[in-house]
Every structure is written in structure tokens, then in C-alpha cells.
Scaffold this active site. Structure first.
Site, short mmCIF file in Angstrom:
data_model
loop_
_atom_site.label_atom_id
_atom_site.label_comp_id
_atom_site.label_asym_id
_atom_site.label_seq_id
_atom_site.Cartn_x
_atom_site.Cartn_y
_atom_site.Cartn_z
N ARG A 1 0.14 -0.68 15.88
CA ARG A 1 -0.70 0.34 15.26
C ARG A 1 -1.40 1.20 16.31
O ARG A 1 -2.55 0.96 16.70
CB ARG A 1 -1.72 -0.32 14.33
CG ARG A 1 -1.08 -0.99 13.12
CD ARG A 1 -2.13 -1.52 12.17
NE ARG A 1 -1.52 -2.20 11.03
CZ ARG A 1 -2.19 -2.71 10.00
NH1 ARG A 1 -3.52 -2.62 9.98
NH2 ARG A 1 -1.57 -3.32 9.03
N ARG B 1 4.33 1.22 1.89
CA ARG B 1 4.35 0.22 2.96
C ARG B 1 5.36 -0.86 2.57
O ARG B 1 5.30 -1.42 1.47
CB ARG B 1 2.95 -0.37 3.13
CG ARG B 1 2.85 -1.58 4.04
CD ARG B 1 1.39 -1.98 4.20
NE ARG B 1 1.25 -3.25 4.93
CZ ARG B 1 0.10 -3.69 5.45
NH1 ARG B 1 -0.99 -2.94 5.32
NH2 ARG B 1 0.03 -4.83 6.09
N GLU C 1 0.83 -1.20 0.00
CA GLU C 1 0.00 0.00 0.00
C GLU C 1 0.87 1.26 0.00
O GLU C 1 1.64 1.50 0.92
CB GLU C 1 -0.91 -0.02 1.23
CG GLU C 1 -1.91 -1.17 1.16
CD GLU C 1 -2.56 -1.47 2.49
OE1 GLU C 1 -3.74 -1.89 2.48
OE2 GLU C 1 -1.91 -1.32 3.53
#
Length: 546
Positions: free
Chosen positions: A479, A415, A399
């Protein structure tokens, strides 16, 4: 008096009513670093932890709001008791035994779960100083409390709140306070999509743009059954805002395939959208991956080589010529850009760009014949009539997001499956060749996740400087800590003083940026408090250097 024992008894008898209390236990205070959602009836502002060794009761807590806080926007301040700590957590420092307000349980994302918290005090129309009465018995061991903030529906999305726990009284006396974590400012936000909205279990994969008319257009996956990736029952959703993100219209569905060709909806999912605005024509484009069949297995592994829909994912586009109100039928561009030997071709989710010369560009990714993913771009020189694909920018990347950093120069921020940081490459020939950027794999840390990158030209912002803005979970492993960062030197450096933490909580971590106007940045992201959270932040709050 000659009997000393009698004298002692008399003294004890006289002083008994005035027995001195033992020193109060310390009240540890941790301020949250998460968005305050305007539509929520409860927002976690402070967590309090009292390890009751001697103390019997928390009497009250005093809260002071900052002098710049608009008190007229606050509906109420509340104090909740969260109960006690379990034995298995002894020796560790927790500030909450559970999620007081879950973000993933449909229908329960807006208010404190009353089975986890007891409301002890509520002050409506608060003054600058607020006394929250508790009179709560303390159980032996660790006791949890938390302070909630409720905003009025009319509160501005641009507002900010600052506050401090100034005092706590335990057993009738002022207790020692220990500030474990302080946050300078709490930024407002709007939960554009919550779990359960419109019957969907989850919303994921945000994209955000500003149309030529100034309308904000947010796209995302509508994941009806669960939060799983394709292949599942997934459609592309869109939300519009014509007032800078303060309010959002009812969700639209620009792309969906239903029970196409007799297969169930969950075997006709379409997802991972990216959106762009053609600055010259005003047309808005959405690209997404349609997966037909695949037996509800994950498309990343079940999409195959070939070109037709029965074997491989299809690259689909829709467009709008009325500012995102209505959308065309889906257009299949797979034949134009896919190599038959590739297993899976799809877009880089988030947003695309309109270059200065009018070229439309989306980030792309494909799984090659060797089963290794590679990032690049797809582009159109004729305003979307035909599309071409570039060579790969770097192997084992997925991504990505693209920005025009100079006229004709594209930066691809990727990414990287190697983990720990973002990969960055540039091209001057629309991706025929790529050059690794000096910041690649060093400047921007990341836990292998999607991120956002936009280029803001000097004439388009109040600071009068060329700026790159970037957002992602600011960590190498996990995250959490969604942060907006700014670079004033073309992405070479991202100085700590030019960064703003928006959400320290844990979430799925995807985000997308846009400029709302010359002084305001908008972000749509997967936060710890809602599946799709929107916030508006002034550039001056992000960029501190001159």
C-alpha cells in the site's frame, strides 16, 4: 644543485601550504514524492546521502526553485542533518535512518523530531536560488541530510512547487551530484485529520462528496484508542469545507452510540462510513456498520448470523437536510436488506451515488453463510425511505465502489481477495444480474485494498468528455503510491499518460474522490504524511491526452 634529495625537500616545503584536496565524495540526491502539507512546519523535499570516504565536511547546498513557483507562499527552506548510518544497513542504499516527521505519533506530526535531526540552516522569504549553509562535520561512512519546505498558512491548496538541488560543496569544492530520483511537481495538501486530533489515536476510512451547494463533506472513522478495526471505540466523524478544501471546520460527529445498553463505548463502535448526496433533494446520507458487544474482538470474525444487535452487526443510516451541519438520529435498515443466514452485512466504505433517475445507491458487502464475502449494492427508489439489496456481483470480494457509467448502467469496482488487481462488473437491472467487465482483473492493479471510482459526465467537466476517475495504491503487493487514474473509454483502458502519482510513501491506502468544480478533482485519503490528507488537482494535470 647537486643533491637531488635536498632539491625534493625544498619542493615539498614550498608546495606544502598548497596541498591539493582529494576529489570530493559524491552527494546522492533523492527527491520525495509526497504531499506538501500547508499546516506543517516541516515537509521533506529532498534527501541527501553522502558516503564519506575522504570528505571531512559538507559546507553548503544550493537549491533552485522553478520559475513558476510562487515564492511569496513559502515561509522557509531548511537544511537538517540526520546523522549516520547503522552498521546493519551497510551494503544497502537508504536515504533516511528514521521517519524524520512521523505521521502516527499524536502531537508530533507537524514538525521535525529534533531528536532525529539537527537544524543546520534556515532561509526565510527565499529567493529563486537558495544557499543552505551546513558546515557539518562528516562522520566516516554514510551521512544523511534532508531539505525541508515550510509553506505560509495562506498558501493555496491548488499551488504546486518544483525545485532542484543544483550544487553541493564538500571540503570547499563543488562535489559530484547523483540524482537518484526526480519529481516534476510537489502538490500542496491539507492534513484534515492528524493522529491525536481531538483526542483520537487514529483516523481511517475516508469518504468524500460535494453537496448541491458546493460544500465538501469528508467522513471517516474516529478511532480513539488505536488504529484497529471494529470492534473498538470508534465513531463516525465529519469535516466540512465551504472553500474548496482550503480550510475545514471543526469536526462533527454524525453517528456515535456511546455506552448503549450498558456496554462500554469500545463495544458500541460504528465505522467504515460511506456518504452520498441526493442530487434531487439535496439530502445527504451516511451509512455505517454498528457493532454492539462482540467483546472487542474483530467484527469481521465475531459478527454472527441472525438479525438483532446482540448477534450481528447493524446497518445504520443518518441524514442531513442542512448541507451537513446537523444530522438525524440513526436509522436501522438491517431488517430491510440483510439475510438472517449472513454473518456480516455492511456498506462499501467511501461514497455512494445519486443516479440520473433519482435512485440512491451505496456499494455493499456481506459475509454469507459459507463465510465467503461478496460485493453488491443497496439502493433506494424513494429517496431513502426504503432500501433494497442486489444479488452478489462476484464472490470473494469486499470493499467496492459504484458509478453510473451510462443512464441506468452501474459499474461496480471491487476489492478482490484473490489479490493483484480490481474486479469490475456491470448491471443494467439494479443488480439482479451482473456481467463481468472487460477490464476486470486486468486493467487496475492493487494490493488488496479499498479504492475510489467516480463517473464525471461530459457536461460536468471542463474537457467536455465522459470520464471515469479512479484512485488507489498503484501496486500489486503493498500500500503505497496513491495514484489518480482517468479513463476516457468507459473504463476499458487506463492509459499511463492519464495518471498522476500523489504520494509515493507508505500508508493505509484508502481514498475517496469527488469533483470540486468542473476543472478540479478533490481527494481525501490515508497518506504517508497525515491520517486524512486532502488534495485538489486540476483535471488537466491528470489527463494529458487530447
Amino acid at each position: 644543485m647537486r643533491n637531488p634529495n635536498l632539491l625534493l625537500l625544498i619542493i615539498v616545503f614550498i608546495l606544502a601550504p598548497f596541498k591539493l584536496s582529494a576529489a570530493a565524495d559524491t552527494v546522492a540526491v533523492r527527491e520525495t514524492r509526497i504531499p506538501v502539507l500547508i499546516e506543517r512546519q516541516d515537509n521533506e523535499l529532498f534527501h541527501l546521502r553522502i558516503e564519506a570516504a575522504q570528505s571531512q565536511m559538507l559546507n553548503e547546498v544550493k537549491l533552485n526553485f522553478g520559475k513558476d513557483v510562487n515564492l511569496n507562499e513559502i515561509e522557509a527552506v531548511k537544511l537538517y542533518y540526520g546523522g549516520t548510518e547503522s552498521a546493519e544497513k551497510r551494503g544497502k542504499t537508504y536515504f533516511a535512518p528514521v521517519d524524520y516527521i512521523p505521521n502516527n505519533i499524536p502531537g508530533k506530526t507537524l514538525v521535525a523530531n529534533t531528536s532525529y535531526s539537527v537544524l543546520k540552516s534556515e532561509v526565510k522569504a527565499p529567493k529563486r536560488e537558495v544557499i543552505l549553509k551546513a558546515d557539518q562535520k562528516l562522520f566516516p561512512g554514510v551521512n544523511y541530510f534532508w531539505i525541508s519546505l515550510q509553506m505560509k498558512p495562506t498558501a493555496s491548496v491548488l499551488s504546486k512547487v518544483s525545485a532542484e538541488v543544483a550544487e553541493a560543496k564538500v571540503d570547499g569544492q563543488v562535489a559530484p551530484l547523483k540524482m537518484v530520483r526526480k519529481a516534476d511537481t510537489h502538490y500542496m495538501g491539507v492534513g484534515v485529520r492528524h493522529a491525536g486530533d481531538d483526542g483520537a489515536a487514529a483516523y481511517r476510512i475516508p469518504g468524500l462528496v460535494t453537496s448541491n451547494k458546493g460544500t465538501l463533506l469528508g467522513v471517516y472513522d474516529v478511532r480513539y484508542n488505536n488504529s484497529a478495526d471494529l470492534q473498538e471505540y470508534v465513531e463516525i466523524g465529519l469535516s466540512r469545507s465551504t472553500d474548496g478544501g482550503q480550510t475545514w471546520e471543526k469536526m462533527r460527529i454524525p453517528m456515535a452510540f456511546g455506552e448503549y445498553d450498558g456496554l462500554p463505548k469500545a463495544q458500541n463502535g460504528v465505522g467504515d462510513p460511506a456518504i452520498l448526496v441526493d442530487k434531487k433533494t439535496g439530502t445527504i446520507w451516511i451509512v455505517a456498520a454498528w457493532t454492539h458487544g462482540m467483546g472487542n474482538g474483530r467484527a469481521w470474525w465475531n459478527s454472527q448470523t441472525g438479525m438483532d444487535r446482540n448477534h450481528t452487526a447493524q446497518l445504520m443510516m443518518v441524514k442531513s437536510d442542512d448541507d451537513g451541519k446537523t444530522w438525524s438520529e440513526p436509522m436501522n435498515v438491517t431488517e430491510q436488506v440483510k439475510d438472517p443466514s449472513w454473518y456480516f452485512l455492511l456498506q462499501g466504505p467511501g461514497r455512494g451515488i445519486s443516479m440520473e433517475d433519482g435512485t440512491l445507491v451505496f456499494a455493499s458487502q456481506y459475509i454469507g453463510s459459507d463465510r465467503i464475502p461478496n460485493a453488491g449494492i443497496i439502493y433506494s427508489k424513494d429517496h431513502g425511505k426504503t432500501w433494497k439489496i442486489s444479488t452478489l456481483a462476484r464472490t470473494n470480494t469486499t470493499e467496492s465502489q459504484v458509478a453510473e457509467v451510462e443512464p441506468g448502467v452501474l459499474m461496480l469496482n471491487m476489492r478482490d481477495n484473490r489479490g493483484g488487481s480490481r474486479a469490475v462488473s456491470t448491471t443494467t437491472d439494479m443488480g439482479k444480474t451482473w456481467k463481468e467487465h472487460v477490464s476486470s482483473r486486468t486493467a487496475l492493479q492493487e494490493p488488496v485494498c479499498m479504492a475510489s471510482l467516480i463517473s464525471v459526465k461530459a457536461e460536468d467537466n471542463v474537457l467536455g468528455k465522459d470520464i471515469l476517475l479512479f484512485s488507489n495504491p498503484n501496486d500489486t503487493k503493498n500500500r503505497h503510491s496513491i495514484t489518480i487514474k482517468a479513463s476516457l473509454d468507459g473504463g476499458v483502458t487506463w492509459l499511463p499518460e492519464n495518471q498522476l502519482l500523489l504520494d509515493a510513501g507508505w500508508g493505509w491506502g484508502y481514498s475517496c474522490l469527488t469533483m470540486i468544480d468542473k476543472e478540479t478533482v478533490g481527494i481525501l485519503y490515508e497518506s504517508s504524511v497525515a491520517h486524512m490528507t486532502f488534495q485538489a488537482v486540476k483535471l488537466k494535470d491528470i489527463i494529458k491526452t487530447k
